[in-house]
Design an enzyme around this catalytic site. Structure first.
Site, mmCIF file in Angstrom:
data_model
loop_
_atom_site.group_PDB
_atom_site.id
_atom_site.type_symbol
_atom_site.label_atom_id
_atom_site.label_comp_id
_atom_site.label_asym_id
_atom_site.label_seq_id
_atom_site.Cartn_x
_atom_site.Cartn_y
_atom_site.Cartn_z
ATOM 1 N N GLU A 226 23.716 24.674 17.290
ATOM 2 C CA GLU A 226 24.953 24.287 16.621
ATOM 3 C C GLU A 226 25.447 22.928 17.127
ATOM 4 O O GLU A 226 25.462 22.660 18.317
ATOM 5 C CB GLU A 226 26.021 25.355 16.872
ATOM 6 C CG GLU A 226 27.348 25.092 16.175
ATOM 7 C CD GLU A 226 28.400 26.142 16.518
ATOM 8 O OE1 GLU A 226 29.339 26.302 15.736
ATOM 9 O OE2 GLU A 226 28.277 26.800 17.575
ATOM 10 N N LYS B 146 29.817 26.226 7.868
ATOM 11 C CA LYS B 146 30.254 27.420 8.594
ATOM 12 C C LYS B 146 31.476 28.035 7.922
ATOM 13 O O LYS B 146 32.473 27.361 7.667
ATOM 14 C CB LYS B 146 30.560 27.040 10.041
ATOM 15 C CG LYS B 146 30.873 28.197 10.970
ATOM 16 C CD LYS B 146 30.998 27.667 12.402
ATOM 17 C CE LYS B 146 31.300 28.742 13.411
ATOM 18 N NZ LYS B 146 31.345 28.194 14.789
ATOM 19 N N CYS C 19 26.713 30.417 14.197
ATOM 20 C CA CYS C 19 27.414 30.903 15.381
ATOM 21 C C CYS C 19 28.375 32.051 15.074
ATOM 22 O O CYS C 19 27.938 33.162 14.812
ATOM 23 C CB CYS C 19 28.126 29.744 16.078
ATOM 24 S SG CYS C 19 28.595 30.121 17.797
#
Length: 294
Positions: free
Chosen positions: A56, A131, A168
């Site tokens: 990430e 994300k 994540c």
């Protein structure tokens, strides 16, 4: 159900510690991280890796323990920023799909996202995933830096596989794994930055469970080391590949820069989905409660 392109997919995951002090300009840090990654990218290419993914925001520290506007300067446009363009040349050189997780600046709106660009094996830009779930808890002040994405769970039809991306904190939400699989993804990568503590237990629980629930392969990537001045904990590495039965087949070290390579039997996707038939037995007509906002 599985891509006719390949029965075995050779994946690569790179985990790495920060290579420059955080008091440097973000561009200096970016250059240091790129320089450190290039030998491993070349090693992956020479080893025949077909899909490669980094951690990430791989060109920068995990700066979210701060709320410092300095880090806005580390964001880049996608696909026309320098990192995406550079990775397109490596993808084309090695005929390798590359997933490029970076801090994105949307030049139209001036808004920032936590994003992964997806580059096909001919160097062409396929698209991006932003994300979706953004944490805002002590040490992880991500809403200061990232707007939640709304990418509609894209499946990227690469030359080698049907690829999905989750990032994540997303991994804690089973709905997205399901949506990616329902859209056709057979291999999903999850670039992360996660530190020791409660999450280390969850690291080897949630993603194997999601792989089994959706009959897909998952490549999980975490960075390593401690990052100053914040020192919120140890980024504990342990990047891994997990198969559609939820079994971890290949795992990296806890504290070393590392490229791990693994050959994934993509035939397992069809075999597992046929055996368990979770998609057939879903009852979306009963799931209204899942989409209630209150």
């Amino acid at each position: 159900m599985t891509s006719p392109k390949t029965a075995t997919l050779r994946g690569g995951l790179i985990q790495m510690a920060l290579k420059a002090d955080t008091d440097n300009d973000p561009e200096v840090i970016r250059q240091a991280m790129i320089e450190a990654h290039i030998p491993l990218i070349e090693q992956a290419g020479e080893a025949g890796v077909q899909v490669l993914c980094f951690q990430e925001v791989f060109t920068q520290p995990y700066f979210c323990p701060s709320q410092d506007e300095k880090w806005y300067a580390s964001a880049e446009p996608i696909p026309n920023g320098p990192t995406t363009k550079l990775m397109q040349t490596y993808a084309a050189k090695y005929k390798m799909v590359i997933v490029v997780p970076i801090y994105e600046r949307d030049d139209v709106t001036g808004i920032y996202y936590n994003t992964a660009a997806v580059i096909d094996a001919d160097g062409s830009y396929l698209g991006k995933y932003r994300k979706t779930h953004i944490p805002q808890v002590a040490g992880f002040w991500e809403k200061f830096f990232f707007k939640p994405g709304k990418s509609n769970w894209p499946m990227f039809q690469t030359q080698y596989c049907k690829l999905g991306v989750y990032i994540c904190y997303d991994r804690h939400f089973p709905e997205g794994w399901r949506a990616l699989a329902l859209n056709g993804a057979e291999y999903i990568v999850n670039p992360s930055a996660t530190v020791a503590g409660l999450s280390e237990y969850l690291w080897k629980l949630e993603q194997p469970a999601s792989a089994a629930a959706n009959g897909c392969w998952i490549g999980a990537i975490n960075r390593v080391g401690r990052e100053q001045p914040w020192d919120i904990g140890e980024f504990y590495g342990q990047s891994y590949f997990v198969n559609p039965r939820g079994q971890i087949e290949k795992e990296a070290s806890r504290d070393q820069d590392e490229l791990i390579i693994h050959d994934m039997d993509m035939g397992m996707v069809k075999d597992v989905r046929n055996k368990w038939q979770f998609f057939r037995d879903r009852r979306p007509d009963t799931y209204d409660v899942l989409t209630r906002s209150e």
